[in-house]
Design a protein around this motif. Structure first.
Motif, PDB file in Angstrom:
ATOM      1  N   LEU A 181     -11.674   6.307   0.617  1.00 14.10           N
ATOM      2  CA  LEU A 181      -9.929   6.160   0.199  1.00 14.10           C
ATOM      3  C   LEU A 181      -9.610   5.254  -1.097  1.00 14.10           C
ATOM      4  CD1 LEU A 181      -8.388   5.849   4.389  1.00 14.10           C
ATOM      5  CD2 LEU A 181      -7.800   7.876   2.656  1.00 14.10           C
ATOM      6  N   MET A 182     -10.334   4.503  -0.687  1.00 19.13           N
ATOM      7  CA  MET A 182     -10.532   3.488  -2.257  1.00 19.13           C
ATOM      8  C   MET A 182     -10.272   4.401  -3.286  1.00 19.13           C
ATOM      9  SD  MET A 182     -12.380   0.029  -0.600  1.00 19.13           S
ATOM     10  CE  MET A 182     -11.289  -1.102  -2.686  1.00 19.13           C
ATOM     11  N   GLU A 183     -11.461   4.643  -2.912  1.00 18.35           N
ATOM     12  CA  GLU A 183     -11.786   6.224  -4.568  1.00 18.35           C
ATOM     13  C   GLU A 183     -10.143   6.588  -4.807  1.00 18.35           C
ATOM     14  OE1 GLU A 183     -15.161   7.563  -4.156  1.00 18.35           O
ATOM     15  OE2 GLU A 183     -16.494   6.075  -3.697  1.00 18.35           O
ATOM     16  N   GLU A 184      -9.791   7.666  -4.119  1.00 23.58           N
ATOM     17  CA  GLU A 184      -8.570   8.269  -3.800  1.00 23.58           C
ATOM     18  C   GLU A 184      -8.145   8.156  -4.404  1.00 23.58           C
ATOM     19  OE1 GLU A 184      -9.421  11.983  -2.258  1.00 23.58           O
ATOM     20  OE2 GLU A 184     -11.584  12.267  -2.664  1.00 23.58           O
ATOM     21  N   THR A 185      -7.048   6.312  -3.617  1.00 22.19           N
ATOM     22  CA  THR A 185      -5.919   6.460  -3.349  1.00 22.19           C
ATOM     23  C   THR A 185      -5.895   4.764  -3.338  1.00 22.19           C
ATOM     24  OG1 THR A 185      -6.080   6.192  -0.870  1.00 22.19           O
ATOM     25  CG2 THR A 185      -5.420   8.079  -2.085  1.00 22.19           C
ATOM     26  N   PRO A 186      -6.587   4.927  -4.651  1.00 19.31           N
ATOM     27  CA  PRO A 186      -6.104   3.497  -5.125  1.00 19.31           C
ATOM     28  C   PRO A 186      -4.932   2.813  -4.799  1.00 19.31           C
ATOM     29  CG  PRO A 186      -6.024   4.884  -6.708  1.00 19.31           C
ATOM     30  CD  PRO A 186      -6.245   6.036  -5.937  1.00 19.31           C
ATOM     31  N   GLY A 187      -4.532   1.774  -4.755  1.00 19.02           N
ATOM     32  CA  GLY A 187      -3.447   0.908  -5.178  1.00 19.02           C
ATOM     33  C   GLY A 187      -2.948   1.180  -3.541  1.00 19.02           C
ATOM     34  N   LYS A 188      -2.817   2.377  -3.155  1.00 16.90           N
ATOM     35  CA  LYS A 188      -2.630   2.194  -1.624  1.00 16.90           C
ATOM     36  C   LYS A 188      -3.211   1.333  -0.380  1.00 16.90           C
ATOM     37  CE  LYS A 188      -0.644   6.236  -1.740  1.00 16.90           C
ATOM     38  NZ  LYS A 188       0.205   7.994  -0.861  1.00 16.90           N
ATOM     39  N   SER A 189      -1.778   1.088   0.370  1.00 11.15           N
ATOM     40  CA  SER A 189      -1.745   0.004   1.626  1.00 11.15           C
ATOM     41  C   SER A 189      -2.566   0.399   3.258  1.00 11.15           C
ATOM     42  CB  SER A 189      -1.096  -0.866   2.351  1.00 11.15           C
ATOM     43  OG  SER A 189      -0.351   0.307   3.474  1.00 11.15           O
ATOM     44  N   GLU A 190      -3.815  -0.817   3.358  1.00  7.36           N
ATOM     45  CA  GLU A 190      -4.449  -0.430   4.638  1.00  7.36           C
ATOM     46  C   GLU A 190      -4.283   0.380   5.600  1.00  7.36           C
ATOM     47  OE1 GLU A 190      -7.996  -2.328   7.107  1.00  7.36           O
ATOM     48  OE2 GLU A 190      -6.156  -3.494   7.545  1.00  7.36           O
ATOM     49  N   LYS A 191      -2.522  -0.305   5.987  1.00 10.76           N
ATOM     50  CA  LYS A 191      -1.623   0.348   7.184  1.00 10.76           C
ATOM     51  C   LYS A 191      -1.142   1.980   6.978  1.00 10.76           C
ATOM     52  CE  LYS A 191       1.520  -2.653   8.648  1.00 10.76           C
ATOM     53  NZ  LYS A 191       2.268  -3.849   8.476  1.00 10.76           N
ATOM     54  N   GLU A 192      -1.308   1.933   5.629  1.00  9.77           N
ATOM     55  CA  GLU A 192      -0.774   3.534   5.520  1.00  9.77           C
ATOM     56  C   GLU A 192      -2.020   5.149   5.727  1.00  9.77           C
ATOM     57  OE1 GLU A 192       1.124   4.655   1.515  1.00  9.77           O
ATOM     58  OE2 GLU A 192       0.857   2.401   1.269  1.00  9.77           O
ATOM     59  N   PHE A 193      -2.921   3.469   6.395  1.00  5.81           N
ATOM     60  CA  PHE A 193      -3.989   5.056   6.283  1.00  5.81           C
ATOM     61  C   PHE A 193      -4.611   4.678   7.826  1.00  5.81           C
ATOM     62  CE2 PHE A 193      -4.016   4.076   2.635  1.00  5.81           C
ATOM     63  CZ  PHE A 193      -4.271   6.164   1.919  1.00  5.81           C
ATOM     64  N   SER A 194      -3.795   4.258   8.507  1.00  8.38           N
ATOM     65  CA  SER A 194      -4.075   3.856  10.197  1.00  8.38           C
ATOM     66  C   SER A 194      -4.034   4.494  10.898  1.00  8.38           C
ATOM     67  CB  SER A 194      -2.606   3.087  10.974  1.00  8.38           C
ATOM     68  OG  SER A 194      -2.091   3.854  10.912  1.00  8.38           O
TER      69      SER A 194
END
Length: 330
Positions: free
Chosen positions: A182-195
């Motif tokens: 997720l860090m590679e494909e969606t940089p900058g987004k918050s952890e909470k968004e991928f709960s």
């Protein structure tokens, strides 16, 4: 003389219960069989169809999923064009060999893998790794797959454990691999968004611990880590640094606990729950009126573990504790 009243037992905040969908009235959702027919594909589905053909695969047909109405492609893919997602759990040698034996005996492959298009070339399978490896073991040239146009379904499938139940180690290692993807494909987004995909924030921490120490006794610590950890509103990168700091503290604590267990064993104590017993004796969380910060709790537990007096422990203490939780080794 005043009236004595029993002291109220302090209660920590419970984790919210998981919501389950209510049972729906029969025949009220999705598409009927004729409505699932698709004459032509467009958008992402058309791009997925082209990738199947460009990879040397053969499209058998397409249809709209009867539940969610999403377009799906039934295809036969060259087996060399399919790889497991890079962030799922490790392969079980026993499981895939058993599958190969069953497939060899029946002579039929009846359970298509799920495939999504990989970022560069070929396909990933988030559900079907053991079937894929079983077919490879048998020397198969191709494999039947249901191709899904939306790549994020790979995270969803792994989060829902659709292929096989996980133990804590498998689940945690899978989650930390998803996290990095997720860090590679969606940089900058918050952890909470991928709960949804990560399921529990403690799994990220436990995954980091298992990467450093495959024999880490995660089940001994996960209950209080889970209770005191929430998904962060910070970016994935910043959230990972916080998890790494906690993981480092847990690994250091685990070393201290192992030293106490060694002393207990030297005195003749035998139990698969010795680590759980030591933590149970050293963890004051159940007596606290307000939940502390996780870092503070780990520091407190470590201090108690370092002062743990094995000379005061009796075998009946360990028996009476009921093991204090899960066995130390999963």
């Amino acid at each position: 003389m005043g009236i004595l009243t029993p002291m109220a037992t302090p209660k920590l905040k419970r984790m919210p219960a998981r919501r389950r969908p209510r049972k729906a009235k029969a025949g009220t959702r999705g598409l009927s069989a004729p409505e699932s027919r698709v004459d032509s594909l467009s958008g992402d589905a058309a791009a997925a169809q082209k990738k199947v053909e460009d990879s040397g695969g053969y499209v058998l047909g397409a249809y709209n999923d009867p539940l969610g109405k999403n377009p799906l492609i039934l295809a036969v893919l060259p087996i060399d064009a399919v790889e497991p997602t890079p962030f799922q759990r490790d392969l079980s040698q026993v499981h895939h060999r058993r599958l190969a034996d069953v497939l060899d005996r029946t002579g039929m492959f009846l359970d298509p893998i799920i495939a999504v298009t990989a970022p560069e070339k070929g396909f990933w399978t988030p559900n079907g790794r053991h079937r894929l490896e079983a077919m490879r073991r048998l020397g198969a040239k191709a494999i039947t797959a249901i191709v899904v146009a939306k790549r994020e379904v790979a995270w969803q499938i792994l989060a829902l454990n659709t292929e096989k139940a996980h133990n804590l180690k498998d689940k945690s290692l899978e989650v930390i691999r998803i996290f990095r993807n997720l860090m590679e494909e969606t940089p900058g987004k918050s952890e909470k968004e991928f709960s949804f995909y990560l399921e529990e924030p403690s799994f990220v921490t436990m995954g980091l611990c298992y990467e450093k120490n495959p024999r880490f006794s995660g089940s001994v610590y996960n209950s209080f880590v889970r209770r005191l950890t929430e998904f962060s509103g910070e970016s994935l990168g910043k959230a990972l640094k916080a998890h790494e700091k906690t993981a480092e503290s847990l690994l250091e604590l685990d070393e201290k606990v192992a030293e106490v267990v060694k002393k207990l064993k030297a005195k003749g104590f035998v139990s698969p729950y010795l680590k759980s017993f030591v933590i149970g004796r050293s963890n004051p969380l159940r007596f606290m009126k307000e939940p502390p910060e996780l870092a503070d709790l780990i520091k407190t537990i470590r201090g108690k573990v370092e002062r743990f007096n094995v000379d005061k422990i009796r075998q009946e203490d360990i028996v009476a504790s009921g093991g204090g939780g899960a066995p130390d080794d999963e």
